[in-house]
Design an enzyme around this catalytic site. Structure first.
Site, mmCIF file in Angstrom:
data_model
loop_
_atom_site.group_PDB
_atom_site.id
_atom_site.type_symbol
_atom_site.label_atom_id
_atom_site.label_comp_id
_atom_site.label_asym_id
_atom_site.label_seq_id
_atom_site.Cartn_x
_atom_site.Cartn_y
_atom_site.Cartn_z
ATOM 1 N N THR A 192 -2.186 57.487 -75.693
ATOM 2 C CA THR A 192 -1.734 56.421 -76.362
ATOM 3 C C THR A 192 -0.169 56.102 -76.996
ATOM 4 O O THR A 192 0.489 55.306 -76.729
ATOM 5 C CB THR A 192 -2.663 55.740 -77.621
ATOM 6 O OG1 THR A 192 -4.103 56.047 -76.852
ATOM 7 C CG2 THR A 192 -2.412 54.309 -77.890
ATOM 8 N N HIS B 182 2.078 55.728 -74.232
ATOM 9 C CA HIS B 182 2.226 54.384 -73.714
ATOM 10 C C HIS B 182 3.079 53.450 -74.683
ATOM 11 O O HIS B 182 3.714 52.678 -73.912
ATOM 12 C CB HIS B 182 0.709 53.755 -73.564
ATOM 13 C CG HIS B 182 -0.137 54.301 -72.671
ATOM 14 N ND1 HIS B 182 -0.049 54.068 -71.314
ATOM 15 C CD2 HIS B 182 -1.256 55.103 -72.472
ATOM 16 C CE1 HIS B 182 -1.016 54.766 -70.632
ATOM 17 N NE2 HIS B 182 -1.568 55.488 -71.416
ATOM 18 N N HIS C 113 -1.907 58.180 -84.938
ATOM 19 C CA HIS C 113 -3.250 57.962 -85.395
ATOM 20 C C HIS C 113 -4.149 59.236 -85.603
ATOM 21 O O HIS C 113 -5.241 59.094 -86.048
ATOM 22 C CB HIS C 113 -3.810 56.905 -84.703
ATOM 23 C CG HIS C 113 -4.276 57.171 -83.109
ATOM 24 N ND1 HIS C 113 -3.167 57.003 -82.294
ATOM 25 C CD2 HIS C 113 -5.224 57.889 -82.427
ATOM 26 C CE1 HIS C 113 -3.443 57.462 -80.945
ATOM 27 N NE2 HIS C 113 -4.468 57.982 -81.243
ATOM 28 N N CYS D 164 -20.827 45.614 -87.430
ATOM 29 C CA CYS D 164 -20.523 46.279 -88.476
ATOM 30 C C CYS D 164 -21.898 46.156 -89.590
ATOM 31 O O CYS D 164 -22.047 47.175 -90.064
ATOM 32 C CB CYS D 164 -19.389 45.742 -89.263
ATOM 33 S SG CYS D 164 -17.719 46.345 -88.606
ATOM 34 N N CYS E 156 -17.236 47.310 -83.727
ATOM 35 C CA CYS E 156 -16.660 46.243 -84.216
ATOM 36 C C CYS E 156 -15.965 45.374 -83.517
ATOM 37 O O CYS E 156 -15.064 45.956 -82.705
ATOM 38 C CB CYS E 156 -16.012 46.544 -85.598
ATOM 39 S SG CYS E 156 -15.077 45.177 -86.341
ATOM 40 N N ASP F 29 -9.488 68.555 -61.882
ATOM 41 C CA ASP F 29 -8.362 67.929 -62.264
ATOM 42 C C ASP F 29 -7.336 68.375 -61.222
ATOM 43 O O ASP F 29 -7.545 69.690 -60.553
ATOM 44 C CB ASP F 29 -8.022 68.568 -63.700
ATOM 45 C CG ASP F 29 -6.983 67.640 -64.385
ATOM 46 O OD1 ASP F 29 -6.919 67.295 -65.114
ATOM 47 O OD2 ASP F 29 -5.762 67.831 -63.849
ATOM 48 N N GLY G 137 -12.629 57.787 -69.769
ATOM 49 C CA GLY G 137 -11.140 57.398 -69.346
ATOM 50 C C GLY G 137 -10.902 56.098 -69.339
ATOM 51 O O GLY G 137 -11.605 55.361 -68.950
ATOM 52 N N ILE H 60 -17.692 54.306 -73.762
ATOM 53 C CA ILE H 60 -17.466 55.153 -75.119
ATOM 54 C C ILE H 60 -16.211 54.613 -75.450
ATOM 55 O O ILE H 60 -15.158 55.017 -74.756
ATOM 56 C CB ILE H 60 -17.592 56.488 -74.922
ATOM 57 C CG1 ILE H 60 -19.237 56.936 -74.669
ATOM 58 C CG2 ILE H 60 -17.228 57.126 -76.301
ATOM 59 C CD1 ILE H 60 -19.475 57.665 -73.589
HETATM 60 P P1 NAD Z 1 -4.842 63.122 -70.120
HETATM 61 O O1 NAD Z 1 -4.193 62.177 -69.649
HETATM 62 O O2 NAD Z 1 -4.373 64.380 -70.877
HETATM 63 O O3 NAD Z 1 -6.039 63.976 -69.142
HETATM 64 C C1 NAD Z 1 -6.193 63.233 -67.963
HETATM 65 C C2 NAD Z 1 -6.554 64.256 -66.877
HETATM 66 O O4 NAD Z 1 -7.067 63.514 -65.877
HETATM 67 C C3 NAD Z 1 -5.130 64.576 -66.473
HETATM 68 O O5 NAD Z 1 -5.009 66.416 -66.645
HETATM 69 C C4 NAD Z 1 -4.919 64.543 -65.106
HETATM 70 O O6 NAD Z 1 -4.220 65.507 -64.330
HETATM 71 C C5 NAD Z 1 -6.382 64.256 -64.808
HETATM 72 N N1 NAD Z 1 -6.637 63.554 -63.510
HETATM 73 C C6 NAD Z 1 -5.741 62.564 -62.866
HETATM 74 N N2 NAD Z 1 -6.359 62.149 -61.872
HETATM 75 C C7 NAD Z 1 -7.611 62.577 -61.533
HETATM 76 C C8 NAD Z 1 -8.451 62.818 -60.593
HETATM 77 N N3 NAD Z 1 -8.515 61.888 -59.473
HETATM 78 N N4 NAD Z 1 -9.754 63.513 -60.991
HETATM 79 C C9 NAD Z 1 -9.751 64.356 -61.861
HETATM 80 N N5 NAD Z 1 -8.725 64.397 -62.839
HETATM 81 C C10 NAD Z 1 -7.545 63.626 -62.820
HETATM 82 O O7 NAD Z 1 -6.033 62.603 -71.294
HETATM 83 P P2 NAD Z 1 -6.941 62.665 -72.489
HETATM 84 O O8 NAD Z 1 -5.992 62.966 -73.712
HETATM 85 O O9 NAD Z 1 -7.596 63.998 -71.998
HETATM 86 O O10 NAD Z 1 -7.915 61.755 -72.532
HETATM 87 C C11 NAD Z 1 -8.640 61.458 -71.252
HETATM 88 C C12 NAD Z 1 -8.944 60.092 -71.073
HETATM 89 O O11 NAD Z 1 -9.663 59.409 -72.205
HETATM 90 C C13 NAD Z 1 -7.700 59.434 -70.826
HETATM 91 O O12 NAD Z 1 -7.752 58.373 -69.823
HETATM 92 C C14 NAD Z 1 -7.337 58.711 -72.043
HETATM 93 O O13 NAD Z 1 -6.871 57.364 -71.877
HETATM 94 C C15 NAD Z 1 -8.728 58.184 -72.341
HETATM 95 N N6 NAD Z 1 -9.232 58.117 -73.819
HETATM 96 C C16 NAD Z 1 -10.138 57.063 -74.171
HETATM 97 C C17 NAD Z 1 -10.485 56.942 -75.489
HETATM 98 C C18 NAD Z 1 -11.651 55.841 -75.699
HETATM 99 O O14 NAD Z 1 -11.969 55.532 -76.894
HETATM 100 N N7 NAD Z 1 -12.488 55.300 -74.840
HETATM 101 C C19 NAD Z 1 -10.063 57.689 -76.494
HETATM 102 C C20 NAD Z 1 -9.013 58.439 -76.285
HETATM 103 C C21 NAD Z 1 -8.676 58.535 -74.900
HETATM 104 ZN ZN ZN Z 2 -16.574 44.593 -87.692
#
Ligand code: NAD
Ligand code: ZN
Length: 340
Positions: free
Chosen positions: A40, A43, A63, A99, A107, A195, A263, A286
């Site tokens: 994040t 980004h 964060h 909440c 929330c 991966d 993801g 999630i």
């Molecule tokens: P990251 O970007 O380090 O890991 C993502 C991995 O996916 C990379 O290693 C990449 O090579 C791989 N990848 C790309 N295309 C792929 C495919 N087709 N098949 C398999 N793997 C592939 O991210 P992270 O920090 O490990 O986080 C994982 C994901 O969770 C990210 O998308 C992130 O944005 C998301 N996230 C969501 C929340 C939430 O609350 N929902 C919170 C934190 C992170």
């Molecule tokens: Zn709330």
């Protein structure tokens, strides 16, 4: 104090000297010792479409952090000065229906630390006392700094019964790697992780995955055959944000399988929804961590031998944030820490 600030629209951060925050009556002031960089933050650094919509500038970024409480607001009773705490980055409203029902992670009015209010890539950060999670002494600072992403993995993985089950994880970033370790720890049978980056697969195997493979139906079917899996995966976790990975999951899940989606997709994803219907899949989205059940579980898992330390691969002083961001952008390494 020194802080990494997103000063306004555009590329990059600025290392600035700003006033130390003053905690409000329900807040604590934390002297940050270690912080961790998340996708994040990249980004926000690169100022993509998501960041344009979500970020309120100027804002101190970051964060994922741990530190010591050095000041408390006059209404804070449950946390004392000197307590070591990690920060839950989702500040919830406390009065919406979810909440009030004890489901703060749902929330509707969540404000995110380091995105919409000042965060932890700074010498000090103020957060509501309710968001400060006291960390037991057995958890070292470096692990305490990544309790937030570990919590994402814990929240996702513990959503379903995994004992003796075959699990597919797509995406072996730090969160996918930690998810593999948790699946192993709680008793899954085969844990297959995909991966495109071989180093990330090897790290996931080191942490507990049975097999790391290139993404795609063919390579996955080969591995399933060698593992003697006939009917498909019982549980799957999407941790890459790639639509292709979600397709792999939907086509290789067993009937009645459970699917957790963590993801984040950068746009809308085209997938064959008929797989969900005809296979009777259960799909759960999630977001974040359950407050604070996930935190309790994460710390307890660490206390009971869950080993995720190897996901931390690099450490930089705050001043060298440009090098840290470059490393993250290159997709190299795992979790990158900033030391304050
Ligand atoms: P990251 O970007 O380090 O890991 C993502 C991995 O996916 C990379 O290693 C990449 O090579 C791989 N990848 C790309 N295309 C792929 C495919 N087709 N098949 C398999 N793997 C592939 O991210 P992270 O920090 O490990 O986080 C994982 C994901 O969770 C990210 O998308 C992130 O944005 C998301 N996230 C969501 C929340 C939430 O609350 N929902 C919170 C934190 C992170
Ligand atoms: Zn709330």
């Amino acid at each position: 104090m020194k802080a990494l600030v997103k000063t306004g629209p555009g590329h990059g951060f600025s290392l600035s000297e700003i006033d130390r925050p003053v905690p409000r009556s329900d807040e604590v002031l934390i002297k940050v010792s270690h912080a961790a960089i998340c996708g994040t933050d990249l980004h926000i650094y690169e100022w993509d479409d998501w960041a344009r919509d979500a970020v309120r500038t100027p804002v101190v970024v970051g964060h994922e952090f741990v530190g010591t409480v050095v000041e408390i607001g006059d209404q804070v009773e449950q946390i004392e000065i000197g307590t070591r705490v990690a920060g839950e980055g989702h500040v919830t409203c406390g009065h919406c229906r979810n909440c009030r029902a004890g489901k703060g992670h749902l929330c509707r009015n969540t404000i995110s630390v380091g995105i919409q209010r000042d965060g932890g890539f700074a010498e000090y950060v103020a957060i509501p006392a309710a968001n400060a999670y006291p960390v037991p002494a057995e958890v070292p600072d470096e692990l305490a700094a990544i309790l937030d992403p570990l919590g994402n993995a814990v929240h996702t993985v513990l959503s379903f019964d995994l004992v003796g089950e075959d699990v597919l994880i797509t995406g072996a970033g730090p969160i996918g790697q930690m998810a593999a370790a948790i699946c192993r720890h709680v008793g899954a049978r085969h844990i297959v992780i995909t991966d495109p980056v071989p180093d990330r697969l090897r790290m996931a195997e080191r942490l507990g995955a049975t097999r790391g493979v290139e993404p795609g139906e063919n390579s996955l079917r080969e591995v399933m055959a060698t593992l003697g899996m006939i009917e498909g995966f019982d549980v799957a976790f999407e941790m890459s944000g790639s639509p292709a990975a979600l397709s792999d999951i939907l086509s290789l899940s067993n009937h009645g399988a459970k699917v957790g989606l963590l993801g984040l997709f950068s746009g809308s994803a085209m997938v064959d929804l008929n797989n969900i219907i005809f296979k009777g899949l259960t799909v759960k989205g999630i977001y974040g961590r359950e407050m604070f059940g996930t935190w309790y579980k994460a710390v307890s898992l660490l206390n009971s031998g869950l080993a995720v330390q190897p996901v931390i691969t690099h450490r930089f002083p705050l001043e060298q944030y440009e090098a840290a961001m470059a490393l993250l952008r290159a997709g190299e390494g795992g979790k990158i820490l900033l030391e304050l």
